[in-house]
Write a protein that holds these residues in place. Structure first.
Motif, PDB file in Angstrom:
ATOM      1  N   LEU A 343      28.228  -2.578  40.932  1.00 34.76           N
ATOM      2  CA  LEU A 343      28.930  -1.342  41.124  1.00 34.76           C
ATOM      3  C   LEU A 343      30.373  -1.686  40.854  1.00 34.76           C
ATOM      4  O   LEU A 343      31.118  -2.559  41.336  1.00 34.76           O
ATOM      5  N   ALA A 344      31.174  -0.429  40.259  1.00 33.81           N
ATOM      6  CA  ALA A 344      32.492  -0.655  39.880  1.00 33.81           C
ATOM      7  C   ALA A 344      33.273  -1.890  39.335  1.00 33.81           C
ATOM      8  O   ALA A 344      33.809  -2.515  39.787  1.00 33.81           O
ATOM      9  N   PRO A 345      32.480  -2.235  38.362  1.00 33.55           N
ATOM     10  CA  PRO A 345      32.801  -3.396  37.384  1.00 33.55           C
ATOM     11  C   PRO A 345      34.244  -3.592  37.226  1.00 33.55           C
ATOM     12  O   PRO A 345      34.905  -2.364  37.074  1.00 33.55           O
ATOM     13  N   GLY A 346      34.770  -4.537  37.381  1.00 35.40           N
ATOM     14  CA  GLY A 346      36.449  -4.729  37.275  1.00 35.40           C
ATOM     15  C   GLY A 346      37.262  -4.614  38.585  1.00 35.40           C
ATOM     16  O   GLY A 346      38.165  -4.995  38.469  1.00 35.40           O
ATOM     17  N   THR A 347      36.580  -4.315  39.295  1.00 31.03           N
ATOM     18  CA  THR A 347      37.353  -4.081  40.945  1.00 31.03           C
ATOM     19  C   THR A 347      37.193  -5.306  41.859  1.00 31.03           C
ATOM     20  O   THR A 347      37.635  -5.288  42.887  1.00 31.03           O
ATOM     21  N   ALA A 348      36.026  -5.929  41.407  1.00 32.52           N
ATOM     22  CA  ALA A 348      35.827  -7.019  42.288  1.00 32.52           C
ATOM     23  C   ALA A 348      35.394  -8.293  41.255  1.00 32.52           C
ATOM     24  O   ALA A 348      34.986  -8.363  40.582  1.00 32.52           O
ATOM     25  N   ASP A 349      35.759  -9.464  42.354  1.00 30.50           N
ATOM     26  CA  ASP A 349      35.365 -10.844  41.436  1.00 30.50           C
ATOM     27  C   ASP A 349      33.771 -10.932  41.351  1.00 30.50           C
ATOM     28  O   ASP A 349      33.049 -10.595  42.166  1.00 30.50           O
ATOM     29  N   LEU A 350      33.364 -11.418  40.125  1.00 29.66           N
ATOM     30  CA  LEU A 350      31.999 -11.893  40.044  1.00 29.66           C
ATOM     31  C   LEU A 350      31.850 -13.536  39.993  1.00 29.66           C
ATOM     32  O   LEU A 350      32.737 -14.087  39.531  1.00 29.66           O
ATOM     33  N   THR A 351      30.966 -13.915  40.724  1.00 27.62           N
ATOM     34  CA  THR A 351      30.784 -15.439  40.650  1.00 27.62           C
ATOM     35  C   THR A 351      29.395 -16.007  40.732  1.00 27.62           C
ATOM     36  O   THR A 351      28.563 -15.221  41.223  1.00 27.62           O
ATOM     37  N   ALA A 352      29.115 -17.210  40.292  1.00 22.80           N
ATOM     38  CA  ALA A 352      27.993 -17.758  40.695  1.00 22.80           C
ATOM     39  C   ALA A 352      28.061 -19.286  41.128  1.00 22.80           C
ATOM     40  O   ALA A 352      28.898 -19.746  40.393  1.00 22.80           O
ATOM     41  N   ASP A 353      27.211 -19.737  41.893  1.00 22.93           N
ATOM     42  CA  ASP A 353      27.299 -21.166  42.392  1.00 22.93           C
ATOM     43  C   ASP A 353      27.368 -22.047  41.225  1.00 22.93           C
ATOM     44  O   ASP A 353      26.292 -21.655  40.354  1.00 22.93           O
ATOM     45  N   VAL A 354      28.079 -23.115  40.958  1.00 22.97           N
ATOM     46  CA  VAL A 354      27.907 -24.268  40.028  1.00 22.97           C
ATOM     47  C   VAL A 354      26.500 -25.115  40.225  1.00 22.97           C
ATOM     48  O   VAL A 354      26.303 -25.482  41.144  1.00 22.97           O
ATOM     49  N   ASP A 355      25.716 -25.283  38.985  1.00 18.60           N
ATOM     50  CA  ASP A 355      24.677 -25.930  39.129  1.00 18.60           C
ATOM     51  C   ASP A 355      25.252 -27.478  38.891  1.00 18.60           C
ATOM     52  O   ASP A 355      25.151 -27.883  37.646  1.00 18.60           O
ATOM     53  N   PHE A 356      25.391 -28.481  39.826  1.00 24.67           N
ATOM     54  CA  PHE A 356      26.152 -29.752  39.494  1.00 24.67           C
ATOM     55  C   PHE A 356      24.942 -30.627  38.841  1.00 24.67           C
ATOM     56  O   PHE A 356      25.362 -31.515  38.356  1.00 24.67           O
ATOM     57  N   ARG A 357      23.658 -30.429  39.084  1.00 22.72           N
ATOM     58  CA  ARG A 357      22.690 -31.201  38.557  1.00 22.72           C
ATOM     59  C   ARG A 357      22.740 -30.833  36.995  1.00 22.72           C
ATOM     60  O   ARG A 357      22.419 -31.771  36.247  1.00 22.72           O
ATOM     61  N   HIS A 358      22.911 -29.569  36.680  1.00 22.64           N
ATOM     62  CA  HIS A 358      23.046 -29.563  34.960  1.00 22.64           C
ATOM     63  C   HIS A 358      24.119 -30.203  34.660  1.00 22.64           C
ATOM     64  O   HIS A 358      24.064 -30.701  33.725  1.00 22.64           O
ATOM     65  N   ILE A 359      25.127 -29.834  35.270  1.00 24.47           N
ATOM     66  CA  ILE A 359      26.393 -30.570  34.721  1.00 24.47           C
ATOM     67  C   ILE A 359      26.329 -32.198  34.558  1.00 24.47           C
ATOM     68  O   ILE A 359      26.535 -32.718  33.519  1.00 24.47           O
ATOM     69  N   LYS A 360      25.737 -32.695  35.686  1.00 24.11           N
ATOM     70  CA  LYS A 360      25.320 -34.097  35.605  1.00 24.11           C
ATOM     71  C   LYS A 360      24.484 -34.270  34.336  1.00 24.11           C
ATOM     72  O   LYS A 360      24.695 -35.165  33.676  1.00 24.11           O
ATOM     73  N   HIS A 361      23.598 -33.777  34.235  1.00 20.79           N
ATOM     74  CA  HIS A 361      22.499 -33.721  33.025  1.00 20.79           C
ATOM     75  C   HIS A 361      23.387 -33.734  31.632  1.00 20.79           C
ATOM     76  O   HIS A 361      22.915 -34.558  30.796  1.00 20.79           O
ATOM     77  N   VAL A 362      24.330 -32.752  31.515  1.00 15.67           N
ATOM     78  CA  VAL A 362      24.993 -32.607  30.336  1.00 15.67           C
ATOM     79  C   VAL A 362      25.748 -33.802  30.137  1.00 15.67           C
ATOM     80  O   VAL A 362      25.959 -34.537  29.142  1.00 15.67           O
ATOM     81  N   VAL A 363      26.502 -34.371  31.216  1.00 12.73           N
ATOM     82  CA  VAL A 363      27.294 -35.387  30.899  1.00 12.73           C
ATOM     83  C   VAL A 363      26.591 -36.600  30.827  1.00 12.73           C
ATOM     84  O   VAL A 363      26.965 -37.680  29.712  1.00 12.73           O
ATOM     85  N   GLU A 364      25.789 -36.877  31.206  1.00 13.28           N
ATOM     86  CA  GLU A 364      24.597 -38.150  31.154  1.00 13.28           C
ATOM     87  C   GLU A 364      24.100 -38.116  29.773  1.00 13.28           C
ATOM     88  O   GLU A 364      23.678 -39.192  29.441  1.00 13.28           O
ATOM     89  N   THR A 365      23.943 -37.112  29.086  1.00 17.02           N
ATOM     90  CA  THR A 365      23.526 -37.413  27.740  1.00 17.02           C
ATOM     91  C   THR A 365      24.422 -37.660  26.804  1.00 17.02           C
ATOM     92  O   THR A 365      24.229 -37.994  25.568  1.00 17.02           O
TER      93      THR A 365
END
Ligand SMILES: C[S@@+](CC[C@H](N)C(=O)[O-])C[C@H]1O[C@@H](n2cnc3c(N)ncnc32)[C@H](O)[C@@H]1O
Length: 445
Positions: A343-365
């Motif tokens: 609703l009303a894009p641009g008037t509110a912040d959009l966010t999603a939780d960070v998937d730390f398991r995915h970040i670790k997976h990327v780093v560990e590769t």
């Protein structure tokens, strides 16, 4: 080092004076908190920079695009809504604090930035105090964390040379950051074709540079901070249907059935795969059939890992997030309450939780990068002697500020507030792994 730094801090309290941070008694919430959606109040966005962005501009643009070329990915929607150069949420105003839409840890208490600064300094010293180095921050917001860390580095850096590099997409916020920690700053003209678009100098003579992209930060040993940066990066929403990953898209309501009363757009699931759902490779232990996947996070973490591997440095990622177990965290915030994201894009912040398991997976590769954590914010701050620092601040604070200081620290560390949802993950060059086992990383154990 830690205790020593905190003791010196208390002896010379003038440079650590307890600043008055937002009144936490008002309903200011962090974005990790869930509060009931507020009623939509106005059709016009209050625009601090006077850009006169009307609520409908982005809705019209996105509607036209969807009508012309079909539904778009959630990631494209998020990117447009947050960073569209004309009407993106972050681009032309201050969105933080009591008057804004949400509040972040560095804005709540100076203890946060001070302890992060002391942590950086302690770990930098453990790596042999390489000099010169670069202090890099991704998405610095109002520049409050950078300012608090700068205070610590200036005070204890023991002769090292460093430059500051802010990676910031918002022209408005880059100005706000410069005003927070520089005594002078200027915009670099586009024609100069330099990797930075703004330069500044702090009161102690440190050079600061603003870049639009992490790739533009010059090579060199870097201390990198990212607080609530990754949660702002676009996510793709994927769903496993009959053994095949499909991507949830966003479309204009095309029939009366799909028309949603409280939103300008609706979610649709296409029958065929998109490029992202076709290429998506879940981590080996994946059990979810519905998840959020951030290609942008993967790209940034890959760049950070390469940088640490080749040039040395330390990165600290601080954000709200999960360990690969959440399925649907995409949401919007407006005036300290949850808001309908479509609703009303641009008037509110959009966010999603960070998937730390995915970040670790990327780093560990990346074999050559060593990862610590994630640990919970409350644990990190208390292992970094946050309570001791709180006592020092209270001892020097005016009576009328004491409750604010106390409740600020509680908000950061309490498991029911920001203490457990927010997590810290550190990255070091892989060659340091053995050394760090012998001399464990502060705050992580
Ligand atoms: C949620 S705010 C966090 C601000 C600050 N770190 C804090 O915690 O108070 C996100 C920050 O990232 C910036 N940002 C968002 N997307 C970005 C991108 N793609 N590249 C660079 N900066 C971005 C925003 O302008 C803003 O400064």
């Amino acid at each position: 080092m830690l205790r020593e730094a905190l003791r010196i801090g208390s002896r010379r309290s003038y440079s650590y004076k307890s600043v008055r941070r937002p009144n936490l008694n008002v309903a200011a919430v962090s974005k990790a908190n869930s509060v009931k959606p507020k009623q939509e109040q106005s059709n016009t966005l209050e625009d601090a920079a006077g850009h006169g962005i009307s609520r409908g501009n982005l809705t019209k643009q996105l509607t036209a695009k969807m009508l012309a070329t079909g539904p778009i990915t959630v990631a494209e929607y998020m990117r447009e809504v947050l960073t569209n150069p004309q009407s993106g949420y972050y681009m032309h105003r201050d969105v933080f604090g009591r008057e804004g839409d949400f509040i972040t840890s560095p804005e709540i208490s100076q203890i946060f930035g001070e302890l992060v600064g002391i942590w950086l300094l302690a770990e930098w010293q453990k790596l042999g105090s390489p000099s010169p180095f670069q202090l890099v921050e991704l998405g610095p917001g109002r520049g409050t964390l950078a300012r608090d860390v700068l205070k610590v580095l200036t005070k204890f850096k023991a002769g090292a040379d460093f430059t500051m590099h802010m990676v910031e997409i918002s022209p408005y916020l880059s100005q706000a950051q410069a005003q927070r920690f520089c005594y002078k700053h200027e915009t670099v003209p586009e024609e100069a074709q330099l990797p930075h678009y703004q330069v500044g100098t702090t009161a102690t003579g440190v050079q600061a540079f603003w870049h639009r992209h992490l790739e533009d930060v010059p090579p060199g040993f870097s201390l990198v901070l990212a607080h609530e940066f990754f949660d702002a990066l676009p996510v793709h929403k994927l769903q496993l249907v009959n053994g095949q990953w499909l991507e949830v898209l966003i479309d204009v309501p095309r029939t009366q059935e799909t028309e949603t009363k409280n939103a300008d757009f609706s979610y649709v699931l296409p029958k065929s795969q998109t490029p992202v759902s076709r290429l998506f490779k879940p981590v080996p232990q994946e059990t979810r059939s519905c998840l959020e996947y951030s290609l942008e996070t993967e790209r940034h973490v890959g760049l950070l890992a390469d940088r640490l591997e080749r040039q040395g440095g330390i990165a600290l990622i601080m954000d709200y997030g999960h360990l690969g177990d959440k399925t649907d965290t995409f949401r919007a915030f407006k005036q300290h309450a949850l808001h309908e994201p479509l609703l009303a894009p641009g008037t509110a912040d959009l966010t999603a939780d960070v998937d730390f398991r995915h970040i670790k997976h990327v780093v560990e590769t990346h074999n050559q990068v060593h990862c610590c954590g994630p640990v919970q914010q409350g644990d990190f701050l208390s292992r970094m002697q946050g309570e001791l620092r709180l006592e020092q601040l209270l001892a020097n604070a005016l009576p009328e500020n004491q409750d604010i200081i106390r409740s600020g620290y509680k908000m950061l560390t309490d498991a029911n507030q920001m203490g457990s949802r927010y997590k810290f993950l550190a990255m070091f060059p892989g060659v340091m792994a053995e050394h760090l086992k012998k001399y464990p990383v502060a705050g992580f154990s």
